[in-house]
Motif scaffolding. Structure first.
Motif, short mmCIF file in Angstrom:
data_model
loop_
_atom_site.label_atom_id
_atom_site.label_comp_id
_atom_site.label_asym_id
_atom_site.label_seq_id
_atom_site.Cartn_x
_atom_site.Cartn_y
_atom_site.Cartn_z
N GLU A 472 -13.88 -1.81 33.25
CA GLU A 472 -12.94 -0.69 33.30
C GLU A 472 -12.24 -0.50 31.95
OE1 GLU A 472 -11.70 -0.90 38.06
OE2 GLU A 472 -10.50 -1.96 36.55
N GLU A 473 -11.91 -1.62 31.31
CA GLU A 473 -11.25 -1.57 30.00
C GLU A 473 -12.19 -0.98 28.95
OE1 GLU A 473 -9.92 -4.88 26.73
OE2 GLU A 473 -9.57 -5.35 28.83
N SER A 476 -12.67 2.79 29.48
CA SER A 476 -11.50 3.59 29.12
C SER A 476 -11.35 3.73 27.61
CB SER A 476 -10.23 2.96 29.71
OG SER A 476 -9.98 1.70 29.11
N ALA A 477 -11.93 2.77 26.84
CA ALA A 477 -11.83 2.80 25.38
C ALA A 477 -13.14 3.21 24.74
CB ALA A 477 -11.40 1.43 24.87
N GLU A 478 -13.99 3.85 25.52
CA GLU A 478 -15.34 4.19 25.07
C GLU A 478 -15.35 5.01 23.77
OE1 GLU A 478 -19.30 6.41 26.95
OE2 GLU A 478 -17.51 6.06 28.17
#
Length: 794
Positions: A472-473, A476-478
């Motif tokens: 998930e982290e 979200s920072a893709e």
């Protein structure tokens, strides 16, 4: 029987005088009497009648007469290793061929104190010598005496050596031994044994006695006996049938040598097996309906029934009024049509349904896998092979068994009485389905008992939850990550690790090695991901590679943790359909050289860190009151890595000789003497001190031999399959970051100018010179490095 010199009893053993019939009384253990009572050898059937309780001490010194013995009278003597839970507790002594008997008799002969301890008179022991009865090639006619002498056995207490002595002589005596005495003199022991047995039975000098092969406990908690009952038997040992079964077994995939040995052993002894019983649930034997078919014999072709059960019962596993077929409709003709290739029978079952059943059977047969417990090899699974070869044509014989051990809970046997017990439902409620499956996969492979550990299940919950949070982290920072094809060394290594994981995990799943699949498809893959995160540094990770990692890891773990995999697949990766239907990930062939280069890099960093710590701490502890940290200008922030990429000189010669003396087919070296001779020959005519050369070479030769036997002949190469300097140079920033250095140089150890850069530490290079795969690091402070650079002009 011919070579008896005495009989043995256990001094503290408990015996009794038991009535066998109106005239005979046997002195045996109660356990043996109970077995005999169920074999029609007790005055009161199934109830031993003890006339007198005795101990072994009461029996010592009893004069006896034994059938066939050349000694008219022999005596009962003490032996401390007799088992009262095996046989009758009374043991014949044949010191010519039994190492145990020979040493026990020698102990009594040579130790007066031992005779006195048990009240043994000299005349019961001293006159009795070994009686040669069998000649065994290599061991002669006194095999026990010879093997005990060869193994330097000192007494009957040398249990390990005696076990080895028996291993060397017993089987060889039976298969190759030749009788020297009696009416069968000159014949082989294995031919004579049944003849002597029958002669003793016919003359009334012996009775048949049977007992379980090992201790068997019933579900009521009672120890089982062998009962002589009226039963029907299947003769599994019939030669033609056995040959077909051995042929089938030879072509089956069994997944482990231990499983194959288990089947081969069972085929070796299995002969008659009772296939009937007189009570319980089951099918009546058609030709003798007073008996039921014994459950193990009745359950060895039911895999064929699986193929049509859903059609017979209309999809209801328990059967119901909606079943399409009634039991009485399944005549022999119908079964023969479905399973045996017979003609279409006259039946009120619709022909379309019959054809469908035949089609289903032929689609699923032969079955390619049956998973079962290792304890069923010696009966049920072997019967399965026998019955399939008896009834079905060769192209429908079984193709594979995967046998497993039992399961333990937290390293202890599962037991309701101790509370160390879990049902599947309890485990799922406590840990969840996926964590239970994870721990079961981790519990162990092969035939050993698997160990379900609660800590592993709890750790699985945390691991899977943590992995979801990490994904998930990342997602979200893709937008902050790099994109595009692999472009850095770390990118290439990580992609390669994924390719390796895909290949190895597929192999492990195919072999039903779930623990290994979990290791390569989850643990190792996560370790590679963590190493990638650490290696990328400020350059950042590659988004496309991370997407591939999440895709690959999800597919590889799906067979073990399907609910977790489906959640990731649909909710995080936003994929369509199901992970379990996504197919196996496509991967390029693994680059093993790149893997080896990366291991070299990671091992080198660990080694450098240790050398740095050692150099910082120094050889002496700081004086009391001295500052614990070095001043800023004295901190070691400069690293010099010295590399020697190829062996030369005497080391090169050693490796050349070892290569010539290595047999790759056998995976072994010539003996040390031959290697030393080759080394000596290579220095003939040279102006060198060979003894000095030999002193240097011997440790290196041993080290390289051991390494080659462990990792393979590549250990004998003069250089690694990759450029060490190139790998270290390419990862210079990673090494600096890992070690906290400001400046780093990778240098060739053979370069004199480069060696001078080590300044006062150059002695470290001579004390422990670098070699292929083992670079040496030296660390300097900035001031120290500047001073050296000025002196050397570098």
């Amino acid at each position: 029987m011919y070579g008896q010199t005495n009989s043995w009893v256990l001094p503290d053993g408990k015996y009794g005088a038991y009535e066998i019939n109106d005239t005979d009384v046997f002195i045996i253990t109660r356990r043996a009497a109970l077995n005999l009572a169920y074999q029609k050898l007790s005055r009161v059937p199934e109830k031993p009648t003890c006339l007198l309780e005795l101990t072994g001490h009461d029996l010592i010194g009893l004069p006896l007469r034994s059938p066939l013995s050349f000694n008219e009278i022999i005596y009962s003597l003490p032996m401390l290793t007799i088992l009262t839970d095996k046989g009758t507790g009374i043991v014949t002594s044949v010191p010519s061929d039994s190492p145990d008997d020979f040493m026990a008799l020698q102990d009594l002969k040579s130790k007066p104190a031992l005779r006195a301890k048990f009240g043994v008179n000299d005349e019961w022991v001293l006159p009795f010598d070994v009686v040669p009865i069998i000649n065994i090639p290599e061991f002669g006619d006194k095999s026990a005496e010879k093997v005990c002498g060869d193994l330097k056995i000192k007494s009957q207490n040398d249990k390990e050596k005696l076990a080895e002595a028996k291993r060397l002589t017993y089987l060889k005596g039976f298969t190759d031994g030749t009788m020297l005495v009696g009416e069968f003199s000159g014949k082989k022991v294995h031919d004579v044994k049944p003849l002597i047995k029958n002669a003793l039975l016919e003359s009334g000098q012996a009775v048949k006695y049977s007992e379980p092969e090992k201790k068997v406990m019933s579900r009521s908690g009672d120890e089982c006996v062998v009962a002589l009952t009226d039963q029907w038997y299947i003769t599994y040992g019939e030669s033609e049938w056995k040959e077909k079964t051995e042929e089938c077994l030879a072509n089956m995939k069994l997944y482990s040598d231990e499983t194959r040995h288990g089947f081969e052993h069972t085929l070796g002894w299995l002969n008659q097996w009772a296939c009937s019983r007189s009570f319980g649930l089951g099918t009546r034997i058609p030709w003798d309906e007073q008996f039921l078919v014994e459950s193990l014999s009745d359950s060895t072709l039911y895999m064929a029934y699986y193929t049509v059960a859903h059609l017979l019962q209309n999809g209801n596993m328990y059967g119901s009024d909606t079943s399409l077929v009634k039991p009485e409709q399944m005549t022999y003709g119908v079964w023969d049509y479905i399973f045996g290739g017979g003609p279409l029978p006259e039946s009120d079952i619709p022909s379309s349904l019959l054809s469908k059943m035949k089609q289903e059977f032929e689609y699923w047969y032969p079955f390619d896998l049956r998973v079962s417990g290792k304890d069923l090899i010696q009966n049920h699974l072997t019967f399965c092979i026998y019955n399939h070869t008896a009834i079905l044509p060769k192209h429908q014989w079984p193709q594979g068994f995967r046998c497993n051990g039992h399961i333990m809970l937290n390293s202890e046997k599962m037991s309701k009485s101790t509370g160390n017990f879990r049902t599947l439902r309890q485990a799922i409620e406590e840990f969840s389905s996926d964590a239970t499956r994870f721990s079961l996969a981790d519990a162990g492979d092969g035939m050993d008992d698997a160990n379900f550990v609660f800590d592993t299940a709890n750790a699985a919950i945390l691991r899977l939850t943590k992995e979801i949070a990490w994904m998930e982290e990342v997602l979200s920072a893709e937008s902050t990550l790099r994109t595009g094809p692999p472009s850095t060394y770390a990118d290439l290594v990580f992609v390669n690790e994924m390719n390796i994981a895909v290949k190895l995990t597929e192999e492990h799943y195919n072999e039903f090695m779930f623990r290994e699949a979990l290791k390569t498809g989850f643990y190792d893959l996560q370790a590679a991901r963590d190493e990638y995160r650490l290696s990328c540094g400020s350059g950042g990770m590659n988004c496309d590679i991370l997407w591939r990692f999440m895709d690959v890891q999800t597919r590889l773990i799906a067979p073990i943790c399907p609910h977790y995999a489906e959640h990731v697949w649909r909710n995080l990766l936003k994929k369509d359909a199901f992970a379990i239907k996504a197919g196996w990930p496509v991967a390029d062939s693994p680059d093993l050289t790149l893997k080896r280069a990366n291991k070299y890099l990671q091992d080198s960093i660990v080694s450098m860190r240790k050398l740095l710590q050692k150099q910082v701490s120094g050889s002496k502890k700081p004086k009391k009151g001295a500052p614990t940290t070095a001043p800023e200008e004295n901190k070691l922030t400069v690293g010099l890595i010295y590399v020697n990429e190829q062996y030369d000189g005497w080391k090169e010669e050693c490796l050349r000789i070892l290569k010539n003396k290595f047999d790759s087919a056998k995976g072994s070296f010539a003996d040390d003497k031959e290697i030393l001779e080759a080394l000596k020959a290579s220095y003939v005519g040279q102006d060198t001190n060979f003894k000095q050369i030999q002193k240097l070479c011997m440790p290196f030769l041993k080290f390289k031999k051991d390494e080659a036997l462990t990792v393979g002949p590549q250990a004998l190469d003069l250089k690694l399959p990759f450029g060490e300097i190139d790998v270290l140079e390419e990862n210079r920033n990673l090494i600096k970051r890992q070690l906290g250095l400001d400046h780093l140089e990778v240098l060739a150890a053979s370069d004199a100018a480069a060696r001078r850069k080590a300044g006062p530490h150059v002695s470290l290079l001579t004390q422990n010179p670098p070699s292929p795969g083992n670079p040496i690091s030296i660390f300097l402070s900035t001031a120290e490095f500047s001073s050296v650079s000025q002196q050397t002009g570098a």
